[in-house]
Scaffold this motif. Structure first.
Motif, PDB file in Angstrom:
ATOM      1  N   PHE A 190       0.739  -1.436  -0.095  1.00  0.00           N
ATOM      2  CA  PHE A 190       0.015   0.196   0.020  1.00  0.00           C
ATOM      3  C   PHE A 190       0.855   0.940   0.212  1.00  0.00           C
ATOM      4  O   PHE A 190       0.532   2.192  -0.322  1.00  0.00           O
ATOM      5  CB  PHE A 190      -1.280  -0.167   1.226  1.00  0.00           C
ATOM      6  CG  PHE A 190      -2.411  -1.091   1.505  1.00  0.00           C
ATOM      7  CD1 PHE A 190      -3.159  -0.452   0.227  1.00  0.00           C
ATOM      8  CD2 PHE A 190      -2.489  -1.641   1.792  1.00  0.00           C
ATOM      9  CE1 PHE A 190      -4.346  -0.737  -0.517  1.00  0.00           C
ATOM     10  CE2 PHE A 190      -3.533  -2.959   1.552  1.00  0.00           C
ATOM     11  CZ  PHE A 190      -4.827  -2.392   0.287  1.00  0.00           C
ATOM     12  N   ASP A 191       2.103   1.193   0.772  1.00  0.00           N
ATOM     13  CA  ASP A 191       3.071   2.261   0.757  1.00  0.00           C
ATOM     14  C   ASP A 191       3.346   2.872  -0.678  1.00  0.00           C
ATOM     15  O   ASP A 191       3.801   3.470  -0.769  1.00  0.00           O
ATOM     16  CB  ASP A 191       3.795   2.539   1.310  1.00  0.00           C
ATOM     17  CG  ASP A 191       3.656   2.533   3.485  1.00  0.00           C
ATOM     18  OD1 ASP A 191       2.752   3.008   3.756  1.00  0.00           O
ATOM     19  OD2 ASP A 191       4.284   2.517   4.154  1.00  0.00           O
ATOM     20  N   TYR A 192       3.736   1.722  -1.522  1.00  0.00           N
ATOM     21  CA  TYR A 192       4.253   1.320  -2.472  1.00  0.00           C
ATOM     22  C   TYR A 192       3.446   2.218  -3.699  1.00  0.00           C
ATOM     23  O   TYR A 192       3.203   3.496  -4.362  1.00  0.00           O
ATOM     24  CB  TYR A 192       4.867   0.235  -3.293  1.00  0.00           C
ATOM     25  CG  TYR A 192       5.356   0.649  -5.089  1.00  0.00           C
ATOM     26  CD1 TYR A 192       6.335   0.421  -4.743  1.00  0.00           C
ATOM     27  CD2 TYR A 192       4.116   0.179  -5.539  1.00  0.00           C
ATOM     28  CE1 TYR A 192       6.955   0.878  -6.348  1.00  0.00           C
ATOM     29  CE2 TYR A 192       4.296   0.089  -6.588  1.00  0.00           C
ATOM     30  CZ  TYR A 192       6.262   0.528  -7.543  1.00  0.00           C
ATOM     31  OH  TYR A 192       5.920   0.509  -8.761  1.00  0.00           O
ATOM     32  N   ALA A 193       1.795   2.372  -3.430  1.00  0.00           N
ATOM     33  CA  ALA A 193       0.959   2.698  -4.034  1.00  0.00           C
ATOM     34  C   ALA A 193       0.115   3.971  -4.041  1.00  0.00           C
ATOM     35  O   ALA A 193       0.055   4.287  -4.048  1.00  0.00           O
ATOM     36  CB  ALA A 193      -0.139   1.038  -4.805  1.00  0.00           C
ATOM     37  N   ARG A 194       0.326   4.034  -2.613  1.00  0.00           N
ATOM     38  CA  ARG A 194      -0.107   5.443  -2.971  1.00  0.00           C
ATOM     39  C   ARG A 194       1.318   6.862  -2.778  1.00  0.00           C
ATOM     40  O   ARG A 194       0.473   7.905  -3.344  1.00  0.00           O
ATOM     41  CB  ARG A 194       0.493   5.852  -0.821  1.00  0.00           C
ATOM     42  CG  ARG A 194      -0.241   6.606  -0.282  1.00  0.00           C
ATOM     43  CD  ARG A 194      -0.008   6.974   1.246  1.00  0.00           C
ATOM     44  NE  ARG A 194       0.188   5.382   1.833  1.00  0.00           N
ATOM     45  CZ  ARG A 194      -1.256   4.877   3.135  1.00  0.00           C
ATOM     46  NH1 ARG A 194      -1.842   6.115   2.491  1.00  0.00           N
ATOM     47  NH2 ARG A 194      -0.919   4.098   3.150  1.00  0.00           N
TER      48      ARG A 194
END
Ligand SMILES: Nc1ncnc2c1ncn2[C@@H]1O[C@H](COP(=O)(O)OP(=O)(O)OP(=O)(O)O)[C@@H](O)[C@H]1O
Length: 364
Positions: A190-194
């Protein structure tokens, strides 16, 4: 690639050819072709008296002189590859990044599903308008339905239509045998896609979205589902999150309402089967005695993938035996082989279900 249905804007329809050239060059990595097509767009915009827009485009092109826009795009992807979220245990990538070229027009969808998909695209393309009215486009979607009915291929086509890289979550890497590690891996995803807009695709989502009452040794599953719920709730980004499952019955009820839209991918109707067969058999000659309508009725209950396989089986038969055309007997034996295969798969499925039920009874 055809871009018939999703022209960017009605007033830009005359430049659609230039845009098509632009995209084709981009996906081929053809630097000169990309630049020529981009200048065609500038010229077309000038002709339409959109001089402010044309000047802006010209500035971008001049600033980027010496760099290939298409290469820059792929370089961004590969740079992202360097920053890929990884599992700390095996150092395996948690997602797989790709730029699909599948066109939505290649899919045979029921009218309802087509409306659902079109709406997602319309909302995403009108996101600024929606935001100016205090609303947001749908950004968390769930695709449900039996295997082989187009969930994965539609995710790829959506990414293509929205010009988003497809980031497929690798559950084999995300799900860890170490306590607490699965939730930590999900957070990294999720951090990557944020921070970078992608289409974040959780295929076979039931692997982590199972009902929290499902038994496991340490209650890890419950923790994973709870963490996933929290991450999904607090996830606000340009990214489009898409989960797909064949086992909607297994999904935790609390997860359903987290999705803005739920689309059902079902097995094809007789009319859809007919369209599929006609499309697959486009490249060969069909004998006049082949009755596609009645064959389509016989195939009801098969998935799109089953029908694709039997059609390709029949075509191989024609090629290998140097027959000039697909005859009723070629088609019948391809259908029978596919029916047998489906029977074997179903036997396999019920054996897995029995073992799972036994295990679950033993652990209670
Ligand atoms: N609606 C469709 N129209 C045309 N072809 C389709 C469609 N659905 C599936 N196919 C064909 O079947 C293949 C398998 O479909 P896909 O992998 O998208 O199914 P799925 O629903 O994601 O299955 P699974 O749940 O097993 O992952 C596709 O690559 C495509 O060739």
């Amino acid at each position: 690639m055809q871009l018939k249905r999703h022209a960017p804007h009605p007033t830009m329809s005359q430049s659609s050819e230039a845009i098509q050239k632009l995209l084709l060059a981009h996906f081929r990595g053809d630097e000169n072709g990309f630049r020529d097509a981009a200048w065609d767009v500038v010229r077309e915009e000038r002709r339409l008296n959109h001089s402010v827009f044309a000047n802006e485009l010209e500035k971008i092109l001049e600033r980027g002189n010496g760099q290939s826009p298409s290469k820059t795009f792929f370089a961004t992807l590969s740079t992202n590859n360097g920053n890929m979220p990884k599992d700390s245990d095996k150092n395996a990538n948690l997602i797989e990044l790709s730029q699909p070229v599948t066109d939505l027009d290649e899919l045979i969808l029921s009218p309802e599903l087509q409306r659902g998909v079109d709406r997602i695209i319309r909302e995403r393309r009108s996101s600024e308008l929606l935001r100016s009215h205090g609303m947001k486009p749908a950004s968390k979607l769930l695709f449900c339905g039996p295997p082989g009915c187009g969930k994965t291929v539609a995710a790829a086509a959506l990414a293509n239509a929205l010009y988003l890289p497809l980031a497929t979550v690798r559950f084999d890497a995300v799900v860890s045998s170490y306590l607490g590690e699965t939730a930590a891996n999900l957070r990294k995803v999720f951090d990557y896609a944020r921070v970078r807009p992608v289409l974040l695709f959780f295929d076979e989502f039931d692997a982590i979205g199972k009902e929290r009452t499902a038994m496991d040794e340490h209650g890890e599953l419950k923790r994973v589902v709870n963490s996933f719920l929290q991450m999904l709730d607090s996830f606000h980004s340009e990214t489009l999150t898409l989960a797909a499952t064949n086992h909607q019955g297994l999904i935790d009820p609390a997860l359903w309402r987290r999705f803005d839209d739920i689309l059902l991918f079902d097995k094809p109707s007789p009319d859809e089967i007919e369209t599929l067969l006609c499309r697959y058999f486009r490249q060969v000659t069909l004998s006049k005695s082949v009755r596609i309508k009645s064959i389509s009725k016989r195939l009801v209950g098969m998935s799109h993938a089953d029908i694709e396989r039997l059609a390709s089986d029949a075509i191989k038969d024609v090629v290998m035996n140097e027959r000039g055309q697909v005859t009723p007997s070629v088609l019948t034996s391809a259908i029978e082989r596919q029916e047998k295969r489906i029977g074997i798969t179903q036997m396999g499925d019920s054996a897995v279900e029995t073992t799972t039920a036994k295990r679950s009874r033993r652990s209670q």
